[in-house]
Scaffold this motif. Structure first.
Motif, short mmCIF file in Angstrom:
data_model
loop_
_atom_site.label_atom_id
_atom_site.label_comp_id
_atom_site.label_asym_id
_atom_site.label_seq_id
_atom_site.Cartn_x
_atom_site.Cartn_y
_atom_site.Cartn_z
N GLY A 1 -5.47 10.25 17.77
CA GLY A 1 -6.50 11.02 18.44
C GLY A 1 -6.69 12.41 17.87
N HIS A 2 -5.62 13.06 17.44
CA HIS A 2 -5.72 14.46 17.02
C HIS A 2 -6.52 14.63 15.74
N CYS A 3 -6.65 13.56 14.95
CA CYS A 3 -7.38 13.69 13.68
C CYS A 3 -8.60 12.79 13.60
N GLY A 4 -8.92 12.11 14.70
CA GLY A 4 -10.20 11.41 14.74
C GLY A 4 -10.16 9.91 14.64
N GLY A 5 -9.01 9.29 14.78
CA GLY A 5 -8.99 7.83 14.85
C GLY A 5 -8.26 7.17 13.70
N PHE A 6 -8.87 6.13 13.15
CA PHE A 6 -8.29 5.33 12.08
C PHE A 6 -9.23 5.39 10.89
N LYS A 7 -8.96 6.30 9.99
CA LYS A 7 -9.85 6.55 8.86
C LYS A 7 -9.04 7.28 7.78
N PRO A 8 -9.59 7.41 6.57
CA PRO A 8 -8.86 8.12 5.53
C PRO A 8 -8.40 9.50 5.98
N GLY A 9 -7.11 9.75 5.80
CA GLY A 9 -6.53 11.01 6.25
C GLY A 9 -6.02 10.99 7.66
N CYS A 10 -6.19 9.87 8.36
CA CYS A 10 -5.81 9.79 9.78
C CYS A 10 -5.40 8.37 10.15
N SER A 11 -4.12 8.18 10.41
CA SER A 11 -3.65 6.88 10.90
C SER A 11 -2.30 7.05 11.57
N ALA A 12 -1.93 6.08 12.39
CA ALA A 12 -0.62 6.08 13.04
C ALA A 12 0.38 5.22 12.29
N VAL A 13 -0.09 4.52 11.25
CA VAL A 13 0.76 3.55 10.55
C VAL A 13 1.02 3.99 9.13
N ASP A 14 2.21 3.67 8.64
CA ASP A 14 2.58 3.99 7.26
C ASP A 14 2.37 2.80 6.33
N PHE A 15 2.72 1.60 6.79
CA PHE A 15 2.56 0.41 5.96
C PHE A 15 1.19 -0.22 6.23
N TYR A 16 0.70 -0.98 5.26
CA TYR A 16 -0.59 -1.65 5.41
C TYR A 16 -0.38 -3.13 5.14
N PHE B 1 12.76 2.59 7.07
CA PHE B 1 12.06 3.36 8.09
C PHE B 1 11.12 4.36 7.43
N SER B 2 9.92 4.49 8.03
CA SER B 2 8.93 5.45 7.50
C SER B 2 7.90 5.72 8.59
N TRP B 3 7.73 6.98 8.97
CA TRP B 3 6.71 7.30 9.97
C TRP B 3 6.03 8.64 9.66
N GLY B 4 5.73 8.84 8.39
CA GLY B 4 5.08 10.08 7.98
C GLY B 4 3.71 10.28 8.60
N ASN B 5 2.92 9.21 8.72
CA ASN B 5 1.59 9.33 9.32
C ASN B 5 1.67 9.47 10.83
N LEU B 6 2.56 8.72 11.45
CA LEU B 6 2.71 8.79 12.90
C LEU B 6 3.17 10.18 13.33
N LYS B 7 4.04 10.80 12.55
CA LYS B 7 4.58 12.11 12.88
C LYS B 7 3.80 13.25 12.21
N ASN B 8 2.76 12.89 11.45
CA ASN B 8 1.96 13.91 10.76
C ASN B 8 2.86 14.79 9.89
N ASP B 9 3.78 14.14 9.19
CA ASP B 9 4.77 14.86 8.40
C ASP B 9 5.08 14.06 7.13
N ILE C 1 4.32 -1.71 11.73
CA ILE C 1 3.89 -0.90 10.59
C ILE C 1 3.79 0.58 10.95
N ASP C 2 3.88 0.92 12.24
CA ASP C 2 3.90 2.33 12.65
C ASP C 2 5.11 3.05 12.05
N GLU C 3 6.27 2.46 12.24
CA GLU C 3 7.53 3.08 11.82
C GLU C 3 8.09 2.46 10.55
N GLY C 4 7.29 1.63 9.91
CA GLY C 4 7.68 1.08 8.62
C GLY C 4 8.86 0.14 8.65
N THR C 5 9.07 -0.57 9.76
CA THR C 5 10.16 -1.54 9.82
C THR C 5 9.67 -2.98 9.71
#
Length: 441
Positions: free
Chosen positions: A78-93, A335-343, A381-385
């Motif tokens: 929500g903070h960056c506008g949804g599911f689009k380039p530059g904004c996602s909650a998931v790290d893996f695709y 484990f990977s959650w760079g997008n979910l944690k915005n970090d 795919i959120d936390e890359g497990t």
């Protein structure tokens, strides 16, 4: 003498009154003991969580246009506008090559083609996932049911998880995979924990859950259908207590011992340190349960696995043997959650190492004497497990100033499904496995 005679009569009368309850009637017969319920397991394919390798199945994703009316749920931020380039909650695709129903996203690949996403709200998606479980020899999954999502105050959430469960029950029967409901207590208050009793009854009624012919692959243990409560005993300031869960377990089992219960507990549950509350009531509750599964995700990496698990694992198993509780350890691929944690620093925070890390845990569990294994997770795919088919490095959609994490480029997209299947072969009793990760021909 006369005084003695009347006194004797009084004593006799008092004695009779006590025996008759004081009203001249015989006391009611004692209440007979409640008879423990006995289930017919004829035709059941999975009568114990023994010698099985099963995974957790989140099922919480939704796609725009899938009919769930939830948009890109658990995919966007929500903070960056949804599911689009530059904004996602998931790290893996996900590797989308085999899905028959796909949902177009705003992402594109380097060649300009559109990227698509799946939705477990769609029956064909879940069927494909269960087909993969069968193809690779994975025994089945625990269907995550997030209590805060299925409350009556959240009708969209409840409809979503009921539909995903419906899809999964159908696919489990079709492909002969074990299936079990797991309630996740994250975010709950005491009232939400109590609500599980009602929801559990609704599931039994709605899906005829324990019918052998309708659902021959629903997992059983200790001669009862199994259900799971995840999130007991953590010391992260949860609003519900171990006492709340203890009360629920008492109601779910009842005097008739209606179900078997597996508890998802913190990794340091036995010593009650680090992630675990220091509360003797936790051990008392565990002794009332049938199985425990300690949550190991994020508790170690490849570099310190031996030091951490070497202290905990064998002692955990022995404690459970001493207290007649089954024990199922957990393994996760990384484990990977760079997008979910915005970090961006959180990308690949626990590297997969081409499966060496996952196999390190598989071997540690098996060599320590574990009978079964829980793999976290099938589709997370959120936390890359996630162990299901994910896109490889070099084959990922573009992500603006962010990025997606891929399966190692020199591996196949199904590598972690295959490796989990090899673990299942080992737990089924096949030989030829050891501490070194098996090599794929």
């Amino acid at each position: 003498m006369k005084s003695f005679f009347f006194s004797a009569l009084a004593i006799i009368a008092l004695s009779c009154a006590k025996k008759s309850g004081g009203n001249g009637q015989e006391p009611p017969p004692p209440t007979p003991p409640v008879k423990e319920i006995v289930y017919d397991e004829t035709g059941c394919l999975y009568t114990a969580y023994d010698n099985l390798v099963m995974a957790g199945y989140q099922g919480w994703f939704a796609a725009q246009g899938d009919g769930s009316d939830r948009g890109w749920y658990h995919l966007g931020m929500g903070h960056c506008g949804g599911f689009k380039p530059g904004c996602s909650a998931v790290d893996f695709y996900p590797d989308m090559s085999e899905y028959t129903q796909k949902y177009k996203t705003d992402f594109k690949y380097a060649d300009g083609t559109d990227a698509y996403m799946f939705s477990p709200y769609d029956e064909t998606t879940v069927d494909l996932h269960f087909k993969w479980m069968k193809d690779y020899g994975i025994d089945g999954v625990f269907m995550q049911r997030f209590v805060v999502e299925v409350k009556e105050s959240n009708p969209k959430g409840k409809r979503h998880f009921n539909k995903v469960l419906e899809n999964a029950l159908k696919a489990a029967k079709k492909h002969g995979r074990a299936i079990c409901v797991m309630y996740d207590l994250s975010g709950c208050g005491p009232e939400d924990v109590a609500y599980i009793e009602q929801d559990w009854k609704e599931l039994q009624s709605t899906f005829n859950l324990f019918d052998n012919k309708t659902h021959p692959t629903y997992l059983r243990h200790n001669k009862k259908p199994l259900m799971v409560l995840w999130g007991v005993g953590f010391n992260d300031n949860r609003r519900y207590t171990t006492a709340n869960v203890d009360q629920l377990v008492g109601k779910l089992k009842g005097p008739e011992k209606r179900v078997s219960v597996m508890l998802g507990v913190p990794y340091y549950w036995r010593s009650m340190k680090n992630d675990t509350e220091n509360n003797p009531a936790l051990h008392a509750l565990i002794k009332k349960s049938d199985i425990i599964m300690p949550w190991a995700v994020g508790r170690y990496s490849s570099g310190n696995y031996a030091q951490v698990a070497g202290v905990e694992l064998a002692a955990d198993i022995q404690w459970c043997k001493n207290n007649n509780v089954s024990y199922v350890p957990l393994a996760f691929p990384g484990f990977s959650w760079g997008n979910l944690k915005n970090d961006p620093a959180q990308y690949n925070s626990i590297p997969r190492l081409k499966g060496d890390f996952l196999w390190q845990q598989v071997a540690g569990a098996k060599i320590s004497g574990a009978k079964s294994l829980y793999v976290a997770m099938f589709d997370e795919i959120d936390e890359g497990t996630a162990i299901f088919k994910c896109a490889r490095e070099g084959e990922l959609p573009l992500h603006g100033d962010r990025r997606f994490i891929g399966i190692e480029a020199d591996l196949q997209s199904d590598h972690y499904l295959w490796l989990t299947g090899q673990a299942a072969r080992w737990f089924h009793g096949e030989g030829g496995f050891g501490a070194t990760r098996p090599v794929r021909n």
